[in-house]
Scaffold this motif. Sequence first.
Motif, PDB file in Angstrom:
ATOM      1  N   LEU A 386       0.824  -1.202   0.000  1.00 23.13           N
ATOM      2  CA  LEU A 386       0.000   0.000   0.000  1.00 23.13           C
ATOM      3  C   LEU A 386       0.863   1.259   0.000  1.00 23.13           C
ATOM      4  CD1 LEU A 386      -2.804  -1.059   2.513  1.00 23.13           C
ATOM      5  CD2 LEU A 386      -2.799  -1.230   0.020  1.00 23.13           C
ATOM      6  N   GLY A 387       2.066   1.128   0.580  1.00 22.34           N
ATOM      7  CA  GLY A 387       2.988   2.259   0.604  1.00 22.34           C
ATOM      8  C   GLY A 387       3.453   2.672  -0.782  1.00 22.34           C
ATOM      9  N   GLU A 388       3.538   1.712  -1.705  1.00 19.93           N
ATOM     10  CA  GLU A 388       3.944   2.057  -3.069  1.00 19.93           C
ATOM     11  C   GLU A 388       2.881   2.913  -3.743  1.00 19.93           C
ATOM     12  OE1 GLU A 388       5.238   0.084  -7.359  1.00 19.93           O
ATOM     13  OE2 GLU A 388       4.676  -1.233  -5.712  1.00 19.93           O
ATOM     14  N   ILE A 394       1.404  10.568  -4.009  1.00 19.08           N
ATOM     15  CA  ILE A 394       1.841  11.767  -3.278  1.00 19.08           C
ATOM     16  C   ILE A 394       3.141  12.339  -3.831  1.00 19.08           C
ATOM     17  CG2 ILE A 394       2.524  12.670  -1.017  1.00 19.08           C
ATOM     18  CD1 ILE A 394       0.803  10.388   0.209  1.00 19.08           C
ATOM     19  N   ASN A 395       4.155  11.474  -3.966  1.00 19.23           N
ATOM     20  CA  ASN A 395       5.495  11.959  -4.299  1.00 19.23           C
ATOM     21  C   ASN A 395       5.794  11.994  -5.794  1.00 19.23           C
ATOM     22  OD1 ASN A 395       6.139  12.175  -1.511  1.00 19.23           O
ATOM     23  ND2 ASN A 395       6.517   9.984  -1.432  1.00 19.23           N
ATOM     24  N   THR A 396       5.397  10.937  -6.504  1.00 22.49           N
ATOM     25  CA  THR A 396       5.718  10.884  -7.926  1.00 22.49           C
ATOM     26  C   THR A 396       4.781  11.764  -8.749  1.00 22.49           C
ATOM     27  OG1 THR A 396       6.498   8.606  -7.628  1.00 22.49           O
ATOM     28  CG2 THR A 396       6.107   9.354  -9.884  1.00 22.49           C
ATOM     29  N   LEU A 397       3.475  11.557  -8.592  1.00 21.56           N
ATOM     30  CA  LEU A 397       2.508  12.305  -9.384  1.00 21.56           C
ATOM     31  C   LEU A 397       2.087  13.622  -8.739  1.00 21.56           C
ATOM     32  CD1 LEU A 397       0.191   9.339 -10.476  1.00 21.56           C
ATOM     33  CD2 LEU A 397       2.098  10.360 -11.739  1.00 21.56           C
ATOM     34  N   LYS A 398       2.332  13.714  -7.414  1.00 20.26           N
ATOM     35  CA  LYS A 398       1.986  14.931  -6.675  1.00 20.26           C
ATOM     36  C   LYS A 398       0.519  15.326  -6.877  1.00 20.26           C
ATOM     37  CE  LYS A 398       6.668  16.840  -6.569  1.00 20.26           C
ATOM     38  NZ  LYS A 398       7.306  15.542  -6.767  1.00 20.26           N
ATOM     39  N   LEU A 399      -0.350  14.315  -6.818  1.00 24.21           N
ATOM     40  CA  LEU A 399      -1.781  14.569  -7.001  1.00 24.21           C
ATOM     41  C   LEU A 399      -2.432  15.116  -5.744  1.00 24.21           C
ATOM     42  CD1 LEU A 399      -2.776  11.298  -8.917  1.00 24.21           C
ATOM     43  CD2 LEU A 399      -2.502  13.574  -9.891  1.00 24.21           C
TER      44      LEU A 399
END
Length: 470
Positions: A386-388, A394-399
């Motif tokens: 779930l962390g992936e 949050i971090n990669t797509l910054k949605l």
Amino acid sequence: RIALSACDGKLTYKELDRLANITANSLIEKGLGKGEKVLILLERTSKFFISLFGILKAGGAFIPSCPDYPKERIDSIIEDSDADFVITDGELLGVYDRTVDVSKLLSGNNEENPNVDVQPDDLAYLIYTSGSTGKPKGVMLRHIGIANYLAYSDSNIQVKEVVDNCHAYGSVTTISFDMSLKETMLSLCNGLTLVFASEEQTVNPMSLAEFFKENNVDAFNSTPSRLLQYMELDEFAEAMANCKVILSGGEKYPDKLLRVLREKTNAIIINTYGPTEITVSSNAKNLTNADEISIGRPLRNYTEYIVDSDNNLLPIGVVGELLIQGCGVALGYNKLPEQTAKAFIEFNGERTYRSGDYAKWTTNGDVIILGRTDNQVKLRGLRIELGEIEHVIINTLKLVKNGCVVYNHQRKEITLYYEAVNELTAAEFRKAIGNALPKYMIPVVYHHLDELKRNPNGKIDRLYYSKIVE
């Protein structure tokens, strides 16, 4: 004998061996060396197995992947694995680095068995699973592990029952999931016919049932959730009535499934268990006449322990973490020494895998699995960190500003609770996330909150949200 029946035709063992040799020699001519890695990016056709055995015959290690995975994920696997070649065809040629056209590999004329010295401890394949760091992690498996799993013996009950009772094994499992080897390699390394369903057939139980009937399938394997869903259809249940052995694994085995299979089939019913890190399966249990659902005892050349947090052995009935030893234990995680050291430990003088599963012994020596010790779940047999998902959103797509991903075990769906300046629709989320994660990892339900609930220590209260979805 027919080795393979797929959507593009049938191959005898002699034909499959000849085509695999041509592929192997073509790869060697292209410079593939012993121990080097090759990603297979092909649809569910006979070419997948021609490539797989060609890689092994050339002394290489194969990496199975799905063509419909997001490009970012496939690029990540290619980069992390240092794959020397990517075998593919059609529109994917040229999309990725180091691509090789499978048709050109098969255009060679050297049909001889390659003279390659492969040793038991050599790398056979990599399986990429969901990783808590936000990137998939490659599990490195050895030849001795898969050979041990596939061996016909009394202690490998899943192999023995299939080989003794069946001749045609139906396969629907995603090829990038290690459970697929329980179907594919078990068949092709033990002389059965592998009935390999197309991508369309795997999601259409009506079409699948017809395909299985045409090929007289009498062995089948699936995750419990998929099997239970398909058994609700009369046509599929009729196809399963012809099965002599039905295996399942990758998830908790529900009482309802056992009742349904007992009512609608006369098959030998087997429950299997095993994390990717121990090579397909480490346990199996014949549930046909069992009074209790368990994962049974360790398979051939495996030893298991149940321990407390200080690695002290626990007695019968006391819950602790399951530790697994044996020749199937992986070499570790590719390029992740810290995670490897954490998961693979020395216990009683032997290399041991910490399963991360809560378990207990029964009085008859079987093991019962009770759940996970971490933030990992199984969805239709596929392992998900779930962390992936959170990391990507949050971090990669910054949605979103912050998010908490939880899993509803009853509804079999992933839910996202999130903080963001603006609320996004489910369609907007799915479109954005679909470019970075496989379909099975994309949340189904989305809840926009002004602020996520936190513990006194300031961390997001995951337990609170987990209880909500349940």
